[in-house]
Design a protein around this motif. Structure first.
Motif, short mmCIF file in Angstrom:
data_model
loop_
_atom_site.label_atom_id
_atom_site.label_comp_id
_atom_site.label_asym_id
_atom_site.label_seq_id
_atom_site.Cartn_x
_atom_site.Cartn_y
_atom_site.Cartn_z
N ARG A 1 -49.67 46.04 -32.68
CA ARG A 1 -49.17 46.29 -31.43
C ARG A 1 -50.44 47.13 -30.71
O ARG A 1 -50.56 48.25 -31.21
N ARG B 1 -56.83 41.85 -35.48
CA ARG B 1 -56.08 41.50 -34.56
C ARG B 1 -55.29 40.55 -34.80
O ARG B 1 -55.76 39.40 -35.50
N ASP C 1 -60.56 44.54 -20.83
CA ASP C 1 -59.68 44.39 -22.12
C ASP C 1 -60.30 45.53 -23.32
O ASP C 1 -60.00 45.24 -24.41
N GLU D 1 -56.74 47.15 -23.61
CA GLU D 1 -56.15 46.10 -24.60
C GLU D 1 -54.71 46.66 -24.45
O GLU D 1 -53.86 45.59 -24.59
N ASP E 1 -51.80 43.80 -23.17
CA ASP E 1 -50.79 43.37 -24.06
C ASP E 1 -49.32 43.34 -23.35
O ASP E 1 -48.63 42.45 -23.46
N ARG E 2 -49.18 44.41 -22.64
CA ARG E 2 -47.70 44.90 -21.99
C ARG E 2 -47.75 43.66 -20.79
O ARG E 2 -46.59 43.10 -20.78
N ARG F 1 -46.80 40.13 -22.28
CA ARG F 1 -45.38 40.09 -22.55
C ARG F 1 -44.54 40.13 -21.40
O ARG F 1 -43.53 39.47 -21.27
#
Length: 326
Positions: free
Chosen positions: A195, A214, A306, A311, A315-316, A319
């Motif tokens: 994460r 990753r 990014d 990054e 990611d958050r 989601r």
């Protein structure tokens, strides 16, 4: 009954005493960390860990990070390989979680690890570490919010969400990092990013002199917190990489980027007008909450670079925008 809120700055000794008392009773409390506010409970007490899951409405197959006072405490619970120890020495205390083999002698309850033979460990900065040292046991502490919703970066965020389910909220002001910890797992010579978070993967690569792997696509198994596809979500639906704004949307942009049709947005927010990714990370969850509070059905998010902390931000956002079960 609403939770008692104690300011650490104004009532430090009371906050420490009352925090240890509630934790010793097996009760979960909300505590500040440098990343986000955590819903903390004694990681060795199954009733206390169960109370975390019940308070959050969190799936019990989703493991919890166990917070330690220092590296010495962490070594009582997890087996460190040389690379993981080097990372711990470089970045602890701080926003780095290491997923390590759980020692058979550790009293951390399997409910906290979701039955896995590994455990995510972290040493937080500031008052949280002091509280753990005073308690003498690790704290399981996911973010102090209803499961899947936006993580809290202030005591008021916690009070608004979970205030009627908790007896105590310790107020340490705004969380300076604003996104959760980076989670790393070392397997032999491989270093895997489970994460992205408050420490950029590039910093880890620079320290180790090797690439960090990753995950491509959805994770096949849950190895650590924050790996669920839908997470960190506001009530409104989220639209990513928006280059235009539609009527009635709330708009969140980065670095003052022009967005076509922004005059039609119900509200406009900027993660960082100056283009500072650290500032953007710190503002992310708070602005998502503000945008959601406007009552819109959809939030449009402009592109965010990014690299570095970008990054973790992306990611958050990914989601938050993922399809939901409900």
């Amino acid at each position: 009954m609403a939770a008692t809120i104690i300011s650490i700055e104004n009532e430090h000794d009371r906050a420490l005493k009352d925090g240890v008392s509630r934790l010793s009773e097996g009760l979960p409390i909300a505590i500040p960390t440098e990343t986000v506010y955590g819903l903390a409970a004694d990681a060795t007490n199954p009733k206390a860990v169960t109370a975390i899951y019940e308070t959050k409405g969190r799936p019990q197959f989703n493991p919890l990070i166990c917070h330690m006072a220092d590296l010495a405490m962490a070594k009582l619970h997890a087996e460190f390989d040389p690379i993981s120890e080097r990372l711990a020495q470089a970045f602890w205390p701080g926003p780095l979680t290491l997923v390590l083999p759980l020692l058979e002698t550790s009293p951390i309850h399997l409910l906290a690890t979701a039955g896995l033979d590994s455990v995510g460990v972290r040493v937080p900065k500031g008052f949280a570490s002091e509280l753990i040292r005073a308690l003498g046991r690790p704290l399981a502490a996911p973010s102090a919010n209803t499961s899947g919703k936006i993580s809290p970066t202030s005591a008021q965020h916690v009070a608004d969400d979970l205030g009627n389910k908790l007896s105590l909220i310790l107020d340490g002001g705004s969380a300076p990092v604003g996104v959760e910890s980076t989670i790393i797992r070392v397997e032999g010579k491989r270093v895997r990013l489970l994460r992205p978070g408050g420490i950029a993967a590039e910093e880890i690569e620079a320290l180790l002199g090797q690439p960090v792997e990753r995950q491509e696509g959805p994770a096949p198994t849950i190895e650590a917190p924050g790996m669920l596809a839908s997470h960190y979500a506001p009530g409104a639906f989220v639209r990513l990489n928006a280059v235009d704004a539609q009527a009635g949307e709330a708009l969140i942009r980065f670095a003052g980027q022009p967005v076509t049709g922004s005059e039609h947005a119900r509200a406009i927010f900027d993660l960082s007008a100056s283009g500072d990714l650290a500032e953007a990370a710190a503002n992310l969850f708070g602005l998502l909450k503000q945008a959601d509070a406007t009552g819109v059905e959809r939030i449009a998010i402009g592109p965010v670079p990014d690299h570095g902390l970008g990054e973790a931000i992306n990611d958050r956002l990914m989601r938050a925008a993922a399809p939901r079960d409900t």
